[in-house]
Design an enzyme around this catalytic site. Structure first.
Site, PDB file in Angstrom:
ATOM      1  N   TYR A  53     -13.594   1.468  -8.724  1.00 55.52           N
ATOM      2  CA  TYR A  53     -13.083   1.003  -7.431  1.00 55.52           C
ATOM      3  C   TYR A  53     -14.227   0.700  -6.484  1.00 55.52           C
ATOM      4  O   TYR A  53     -15.278   1.324  -6.575  1.00 55.52           O
ATOM      5  CB  TYR A  53     -12.186   2.079  -6.801  1.00 55.52           C
ATOM      6  N   SER A 233       1.380   1.683  -7.758  1.00 54.04           N
ATOM      7  CA  SER A 233       2.031   0.417  -7.371  1.00 54.04           C
ATOM      8  C   SER A 233       3.512   0.603  -7.034  1.00 54.04           C
ATOM      9  O   SER A 233       4.353  -0.190  -7.479  1.00 54.04           O
ATOM     10  CB  SER A 233       1.875  -0.642  -8.465  1.00 54.04           C
ATOM     11  N   LEU A 240       7.325  -5.744  -2.831  1.00 53.43           N
ATOM     12  CA  LEU A 240       8.578  -5.090  -2.468  1.00 53.43           C
ATOM     13  C   LEU A 240       8.729  -4.856  -0.958  1.00 53.43           C
ATOM     14  O   LEU A 240       9.794  -4.451  -0.507  1.00 53.43           O
ATOM     15  CB  LEU A 240       8.719  -3.768  -3.234  1.00 53.43           C
ATOM     16  N   THR A 241       7.691  -5.148  -0.200  1.00 51.52           N
ATOM     17  CA  THR A 241       7.850  -5.126   1.254  1.00 51.52           C
ATOM     18  C   THR A 241       8.570  -6.381   1.739  1.00 51.52           C
ATOM     19  O   THR A 241       9.015  -6.437   2.894  1.00 51.52           O
ATOM     20  CB  THR A 241       6.492  -5.051   1.968  1.00 51.52           C
TER      21      THR A 241
END
Length: 345
Positions: A53, A233, A240-241
Site C-alpha cells: 500500500y 470493499s 454502492l454509495t
C-alpha cells in the site's frame, strides 16, 4: 462498537476495521493521522494495512501507508491496538516489492516482516496476512480457473513452517489469509493440524452486495474451520454509495485511476446499485450505511474493513454501527440479489 473474537486467537477486534490503502496516494500523512485519531475515539481498535500500500501501487509510493501509520503508532498505547498487515504474493509484476522476489518463502517472509516492523515502528504485528496466495488462483475479479496457468509454488507446509519461526521470534502473533479459496483454507487448516503448525485465524476477502460469492463454498469452509471473514470493499469500490450512477465524480477513485476496479464495470452493476440505493432511500438510510450494515449482519463476518478519503466519509461509514437491518429489509436486499446475482464477483 462491538468486539468479536478472531477465530482461534485471543484477539478481540472491533466490528469496524480501519482500512488504510489510500494513505500515501489519496491521503496525506496529516489526513491519515486525523482519520486514525477519529477512528480510535469511536472505539475502533483494529487497523489493516499491507506492505504494497497505497494502491494503485508504484515504486514511488511503495510502503508509504505503513510509514504513515508508524509515525502515528509510535505515539499510541500499542497494546490497546490490533495492527494487521500483509505480505505481497508473486505474480503481479511489482518489481519494486523486495526487488521483485515475492515468493512466500523463508527469505521473503523474513524480509517482508522485518521491513513492515521498521515502517510501522513497532516490535510486533498482531495479524500478518498473505495478501494473495503464492500459487495461481483466479483473483481480483477473475472467476475462471485455468489449469494451464498452474506453476511451481512454495508448499503450504513450508509457508507455515516459516511463519512458526517468525511467531516464535515474537515478531508476529497470528497469521491470516486473504483472497483465498475453499481449497486453500482446507489445505492451510489440514497442514496446521497434521504437523502442529500455526493455524490461520482469519480470511480477508471481498464481500459486498455486488459480490456475495463468499456465501457459498467459502462460507462452508470458514464455518468448519472457525475462520471468520474480514470483509473488504463493503461499498464495492464506492459504487454502492450510488455516486457513479450519474457519471464519475471529479476526485473519486475510479475517476482518478481509470484501470482500477475493473470488476465493477460489468453489465448489471449499475442496475443492482440503483435498486439497492432505492431500498436505502425508502428506509431513510444512506446507501453507504445500508451496504455496510448488510456486511456487518452476516454470521461469518468478524470485522468490516472500511476505507475513506475524507473525514466526512469516514464518519458516515463508522456511524453504520447504529444501523441494524430487520428481516424485511434483508428480504428486499435478497430480492435484488436474486434478480442480479453477484454482478461484480
Amino acid at each position: 462498537m462491538r468486539y468479536n473474537q478472531l477465530g482461534n486467537s485471543d484477539l478481540k477486534v472491533s466490528e469496524i476495521c480501519l482500512g488504510t490503502m489510500t494513505y500515501g496516494q489519496q491521503n496525506t500523512i496529516e489526513e491519515a493521522h486525523q482519520q486514525l485519531d477519529y477512528a480510535i475515539k469511536q472505539g475502533i481498535n483494529f487497523i489493516d494495512a499491507a506492505e504494497m500500500y497505497p494502491v494503485p501501487t508504484s515504486a514511488e509510493t511503495y510502503g508509504l501507508t505503513e510509514t504513515y501509520i508508524g509515525e502515528w503508532l509510535k505515539h499510541q498505547q500499542r497494546d490497546q491496538l490490533i495492527v494487521a498487515t500483509k505480505i505481497a504474493g508473486p505474480g503481479r509484476g511489482f518489481k519494486w516489492v523486495r526487488g521483485g522476489a515475492k515468493a512466500i518463502d523463508r527469505d521473503n517472509i523474513k524480509q517482508a516482516v522485518d521491513d513492515s516492523l521498521k515502517r510501522l515502528q513497532t516490535d510486533y504485528i498482531d495479524l500478518y496476512q498473505i495478501h494473495w496466495p503464492d500459487r495461481y488462483v483466479p483473483r481480483f475479479g477473475q472467476t475462471v480457473f485455468d489449469p494451464n496457468q498452474v506453476e511451481e509454488t512454495v508448499s503450504i507446509t513450508e509457508q507455515l513452517e516459516v511463519f512458526a519461526d517468525v511467531i516464535n521470534a515474537g515478531k508476529i502473533r497470528y497469521i491470516g489469509l486473504s483472497n483465498e479459496t475453499p481449497w486453500g483454507i482446507a489445505q492451510f487448516s489440514h497442514a496446521a493440524k497434521q504437523l502442529g503448525l500455526p493455524k490461520v485465524v482469519s480470511i480477508q476477502n471481498a464481500y459486498n452486495l455486488l459480490n456475495r460469492v463468499f456465501d457459498g463454498a467459502l462460507a462452508e469452509a470458514v464455518y468448519y474451520e472457525n475462520l471468520p471473514l474480514l470483509a473488504y470493499s463493503p461499498l464495492g469500490f464506492g459504487y454502492l454509495t450510488g455516486k457513479y450512477l450519474n457519471g464519475k465524480p471529479e476526485k473519486a477513485r475510479v475517476t482518478l485511476f481509470e484501470n482500477f476496479g475493473q470488476r465493477y464495470l460489468k453489465p448489471n452493476v449499475s442496475k443492482a446499485v440503483a435498486a439497492y440505493v432505492e431500498i436505502a432511500k425508502r428506509h431513510q438510510l444512506s446507501p453507504a450505511q445500508l451496504a455496510i450494515a448488510f456486511v456487518r449482519s452476516r454470521w461469518f463476518v468478524a470485522s468490516t474493513i472500511i476505507g475513506a478519503t475524507t473525514l466526512e466519509q469516514l464518519k458516515e461509514n463508522i456511524e453504520s454501527i447504529n444501523v441494524v437491518l430487520d428481516k424485511d429489509i434483508l428480504a428486499e436486499l435478497d430480492s435484488v440479489h436474486t434478480q442480479y446475482p453477484n454482478p461484480a464477483p
